[in-house]
Design a protein around this motif. Sequence first.
Motif, PDB file in Angstrom:
ATOM      1  N   LEU A 148       0.850  -1.040   0.024  1.00 18.26           N
ATOM      2  CA  LEU A 148      -0.011   0.106   0.120  1.00 18.26           C
ATOM      3  C   LEU A 148       0.843   1.242  -0.291  1.00 18.26           C
ATOM      4  O   LEU A 148       1.353   1.848   1.053  1.00 18.26           O
ATOM      5  CB  LEU A 148      -0.902  -0.061   1.187  1.00 18.26           C
ATOM      6  N   THR A 149       1.052   1.727  -1.194  1.00 13.13           N
ATOM      7  CA  THR A 149       2.193   2.678  -1.316  1.00 13.13           C
ATOM      8  C   THR A 149       1.676   3.854  -2.094  1.00 13.13           C
ATOM      9  O   THR A 149       2.553   4.950  -1.945  1.00 13.13           O
ATOM     10  CB  THR A 149       3.371   2.261  -1.973  1.00 13.13           C
ATOM     11  N   ILE A 150       0.734   3.987  -2.816  1.00 16.69           N
ATOM     12  CA  ILE A 150       0.135   5.055  -3.449  1.00 16.69           C
ATOM     13  C   ILE A 150      -0.954   5.477  -2.955  1.00 16.69           C
ATOM     14  O   ILE A 150      -2.083   5.150  -3.124  1.00 16.69           O
ATOM     15  CB  ILE A 150       0.067   4.715  -5.118  1.00 16.69           C
ATOM     16  N   PRO A 151      -1.056   6.702  -2.325  1.00 15.38           N
ATOM     17  CA  PRO A 151      -2.493   7.242  -1.447  1.00 15.38           C
ATOM     18  C   PRO A 151      -2.967   7.796  -2.450  1.00 15.38           C
ATOM     19  O   PRO A 151      -3.037   8.433  -3.503  1.00 15.38           O
ATOM     20  CB  PRO A 151      -1.782   8.009  -0.428  1.00 15.38           C
ATOM     21  N   HIS A 152      -4.477   7.504  -2.150  1.00 12.38           N
ATOM     22  CA  HIS A 152      -5.464   8.174  -3.055  1.00 12.38           C
ATOM     23  C   HIS A 152      -6.732   8.681  -2.384  1.00 12.38           C
ATOM     24  O   HIS A 152      -6.855   8.655  -1.055  1.00 12.38           O
ATOM     25  CB  HIS A 152      -6.266   7.074  -4.137  1.00 12.38           C
ATOM     26  N   VAL A 153      -7.325   9.718  -2.944  1.00 11.46           N
ATOM     27  CA  VAL A 153      -8.577  10.233  -2.218  1.00 11.46           C
ATOM     28  C   VAL A 153      -9.871  10.101  -3.406  1.00 11.46           C
ATOM     29  O   VAL A 153      -9.634   9.988  -4.620  1.00 11.46           O
ATOM     30  CB  VAL A 153      -8.421  11.758  -2.127  1.00 11.46           C
ATOM     31  N   PRO A 154     -11.090   9.898  -2.953  1.00 12.16           N
ATOM     32  CA  PRO A 154     -12.156   9.847  -3.972  1.00 12.16           C
ATOM     33  C   PRO A 154     -12.401  11.138  -4.670  1.00 12.16           C
ATOM     34  O   PRO A 154     -12.081  12.344  -4.134  1.00 12.16           O
ATOM     35  CB  PRO A 154     -13.223   9.582  -2.884  1.00 12.16           C
TER      36      PRO A 154
END
Length: 659
Positions: free
Chosen positions: A229-235
């Motif tokens: 889990l290395t690439i943070p994202h947002v909706p």
Amino acid sequence: MTTSDVLPGAPPNMEAIQAKFASLQQKYTEEAAKRFRSDGTSQYVNLADAKNERIHDLGRDPWVDHAALNGQTPAVKDGGKYKFVILGGGYGGLIAAVKLIEAGLVNGPDDLRIIEAGGGYGGTWYWNRYPGLHCDVESYLYMPLLEETGYMPKHKYSTGLELREQAERIATKWDLNDKALFRSEITECRWSDEEELWNLGVTEDRGPEEGKRSLNIQANYFLVLSGVLTIPHVPKIPGLEGFGGEMFHTSRWNYGVTGGSQEDQTLTGLEGKRVGIIGTGATAIQVVPQLAKFAKEVYVFQRTPSSVTWRGQKETDPEEWKTKIAYKKGWQQERRENWDTFLNYAAKPGYPNLVADGWTEMPAYAAVIGSPTFGIIEPTPEKIGEHVGRVLMLDIERAEKVRGRIDEIVKDPKTAAALKPWYPVWCKRPTFSDEYLQAFNLPNVHLVDTNGKGVDSATTEALVVDGQEYPLDILVLSTGYRSPGYGALNPAKRTGIKIYGRGGRSIDDKWEEKGASTFHGIVSNGYPNFFFGPFGQFAQSANNAETLEVAADHMVHFIKKAEEKVGGLAVIDATNEAEEGWAMEALKRAGYFASLTVCTPGYMTLEGEFNKPDESPAEMMKKARMGLWSEGILSFMKLLDEYRAGDLEGIDVNPRKSR
């Protein structure tokens, strides 16, 4: 389903459970349908890829000390040649580096380099420093190389700070502090057929004053161990970029806004503030109780509730540590295997439970990490249906306890009902807390349940759900990371690297044509001396550090045995026949993981994309090649041990011609 179908260890009150079975399946189906979205993973934007400057900046490194790093001699020189280059300075990269060193494969000053995106060692424990952060796996199991470093964790579940310090401790003990180029990414790697080397394009971010530096380096062996889990994202919430208050992602916590620090989590900056948090996964479970201690009001925006069970945190007793835990050589591996036996639903009656945690009370989690108990599931609708029914039955008692615990703890019946998870334990990573549910009894904590839809929009002052505005001063985005299944587990897609092997063939083209293509999950034909993190066609544990160590051991075995075979630097490549044979093993076991088809959309199912019913047979076949070893990690380790007793079957080994 009849009582004759019940597996060993299933609860005795089967008749009552069977009576609930049909209605429970219907409830699970209804709740999953609420959350299904046709846009799947594209409902999110990865912070690094965001076009909007404010959203993009949410992914910037808040911890890096550019001045200090710029004052050091760079670990990597433009044009440098190194025997080993490892991508990733988290536990995976560090474990691999230590294994290479201990195997005697690292001898010269230029034999080993590590490329790491963060400003220091630690990986996920470098980036994540939010208040309340602890590992959800017992630290005696999870924290790597405890036996080798001689370190005793302070608690059963270590804090994020302590876990980062262990990474730094490992780097110091094995003399790795001058071997890493931090703040850097590898953007492209090309195998040279003539030189039999990897040519790596590296970009180093030296901060706002010096900008970015491009380097080209070469490696005999290239190992990609850059985490899950290395690439943070947002909706993609309409209007989010225009929200007028403070806003940050949990993986980039802003103590400048909240007050306090990772060392002193007194969040004085929240006093008098209205704080919203989007997300109720494993991170939010730990964050919400900390926000509740200091903020005037806390609004928890929930799409899908987590399954929350007891934690049982306690300080490590030094006497117990010496006499019952770290009491002999090999104790950590023994403890891991004991724990895995329960998670793989393989513990016989009377088998001792050394860890005795919440994980060991959920045998149905084996539905997603494998079990020797179920065997190979024939790929017929009847046999798959029976298997899914069995694991659902196995989970009922646990699920009822979890939902009952919510009623016991949460005083408001409406809030309690909304917090209940209606999906099997394997669909979302289970969580453990003795504080989260209790926080909803506080007058300043409010659950905003979106009934599976998520937040509708944002204004300059508020979030909007179902037409109602919730004014906020601070917004915390506990919205997670891109799914590890992204790109069909293609190591290029997962890391964002362009990878070209023999004859200049892109690994993207290979994956697009065939689907996941590996031997033992860590090498791929046509990409010599390239080793990558264990995700598909491998085995998994809920303890990711263990999975990484199993992979590192196998990578080092390939390299060491190959070099012994040729008497020096080797060119190691899986044969096509071995790779396709291994893919057949994954295909043979794909029916086991049909249990994911009953899940609510989430990162485990690529936000529902995994369960799309309208794919062509060819696409379904490619997807099935992504499968894990369905008998569990203990069975897989035994298989690897037996393989390593042989002579690198399925691997072409040649001496490197160009020296």
